[in-house]
Scaffold this active site. Structure first.
Site, PDB file in Angstrom:
ATOM      1  N   THR A   1       0.481  -1.364  -0.370  1.00  0.00           N
ATOM      2  CA  THR A   1       0.299  -0.139   0.605  1.00  0.00           C
ATOM      3  C   THR A   1       0.704   1.419  -0.104  1.00  0.00           C
ATOM      4  OG1 THR A   1      -1.946  -1.609   1.068  1.00  0.00           O
ATOM      5  CG2 THR A   1      -1.831   1.386   1.221  1.00  0.00           C
TER       6      THR A   1
ATOM      7  N   LYS B   1      -7.919   1.342  -2.975  1.00  0.00           N
ATOM      8  CA  LYS B   1      -7.702   1.125  -1.678  1.00  0.00           C
ATOM      9  C   LYS B   1      -7.390   2.141   0.070  1.00  0.00           C
ATOM     10  CE  LYS B   1      -5.561  -1.574   1.586  1.00  0.00           C
ATOM     11  NZ  LYS B   1      -4.194  -2.200   2.472  1.00  0.00           N
TER      12      LYS B   1
END
Length: 290
Positions: free
Chosen positions: A94, A169
């Site tokens: 991420t 995300k």
């Protein structure tokens, strides 16, 4: 099956690499942690002596690293120097959108195909092979990545071009952070108003206040399905990781000139929670301070 290099065997990466090996892929794993390497070996992975060695001769490289700077460093120092032309690069870390796009462009210049594929689901889903992958990249990249990612997850969704997986995300987790904070506030208020938490759950979970944070991950011990709240807020999704995602969302919002007042407030709340020493506690533990 596919020869795959897996770089980054932490809490998430370890389970993911194990599932690839379980599915029959030839996995060459590398991490700086000897314990992580030992677990990967026990799970059926071959152990590489370096990231560069792991990348040599494989058809795909999966990375699961802490931040954008680590992805850039591994790509620049190891992947680009050792990957054969046409190798598929799947970054499941991420990281910020700009870095995701920059490394994808650099990969393309090297004759490689890169996608960003951050995950949702947490440690249990990583171990159980039930993650959700949000993939940013070309149609070709997605098609090739999907064949690998499906062995680690329950859902693999093409978000769009490079960087959109990371965008999905951070936007998803901004919703999660804000709704969890609101859910915790509501339960705390209900208790102060002498409303039993279990009764409030029974009502709100079938009413307009329902959310995933309430019905699948209730922050009150003994209420709803089992969650980290039932384990003193250990395990699950660490507050420090939630804060990381919220900060990435705020950086992206500033770049895009987007107004995100709820996300901004959630970031402030989690900064205070982490600063109080709760970085490793599950993010739902913020109910203790609310």
């Amino acid at each position: 099956m596919t020869a795959i290099a897996f770089i980054g065997l932490g809490n998430m990466g370890g389970g993911m690499a194990a599932n690839l090996a379980k599915a029959g892929h030839e996995v060459k794993a590398f991490d700086l942690s000897e314990d992580a390497l030992a677990k990967a070996k026990a799970a059926g992975c071959a152990i590489a002596g370096s990231a560069g060695e792991a990348v040599e001769g494989v058809a795909a490289v999966v990375t699961m690293l802490p931040a954008g700077k680590h992805v850039q460093a591994v790509y620049q120092e190891s992947v680009f120097a050792h990957a054969k032309e046409g190798t598929l690069l799947i970054d499941c870390s991420t990281i910020d959108v700009e870095t995701a796009r920059a490394v994808a462009e650099a990969a393309e210049d090297k004759g490689l195909v890169a996608v960003d594929a951050p995950v949702s689901g947490g440690i249990a889903a990583a171990e159980g092979g039930t993650l959700t992958f949000m993939v940013g990249g070309s149609d070709e990249g997605f098609e090739r990545a999907e064949a690998i990612l499906k062995d680690m997850g329950k859902a693999v969704i093409h978000a769009g071009t490079n960087g959109t997986g990371q965008a999905a995300k951070m936007c998803n987790n901004m919703i999660l952070g804000a709704t969890m904070a609101a859910t915790c506030e509501a339960f705390a208020l209900a208790e102060k108003l002498k409303l039993d938490p279990a009764k409030f759950y029974d009502i709100a979970s079938v009413s307009s206040g329902q959310s995933w944070s309430m019905t699948s991950y209730c922050p009150v011990p003994g209420v709803g399905p089992k969650s980290p709240a039932d384990n003193d807020y250990d395990g699950g999704f660490a507050a420090g990781l939630m804060l990381k995602d919220l900060r990435l969302a705020m950086e992206a919002a500033e770049t895009a000139n987007a107004k995100v007042p709820m996300g901004s407030k959630a970031k402030e709340l989690y900064e205070a929670f982490v600063d109080d020493g709760h970085e490793r506690k599950d993010f739902s533990g913020i109910i203790r301070t609310l």
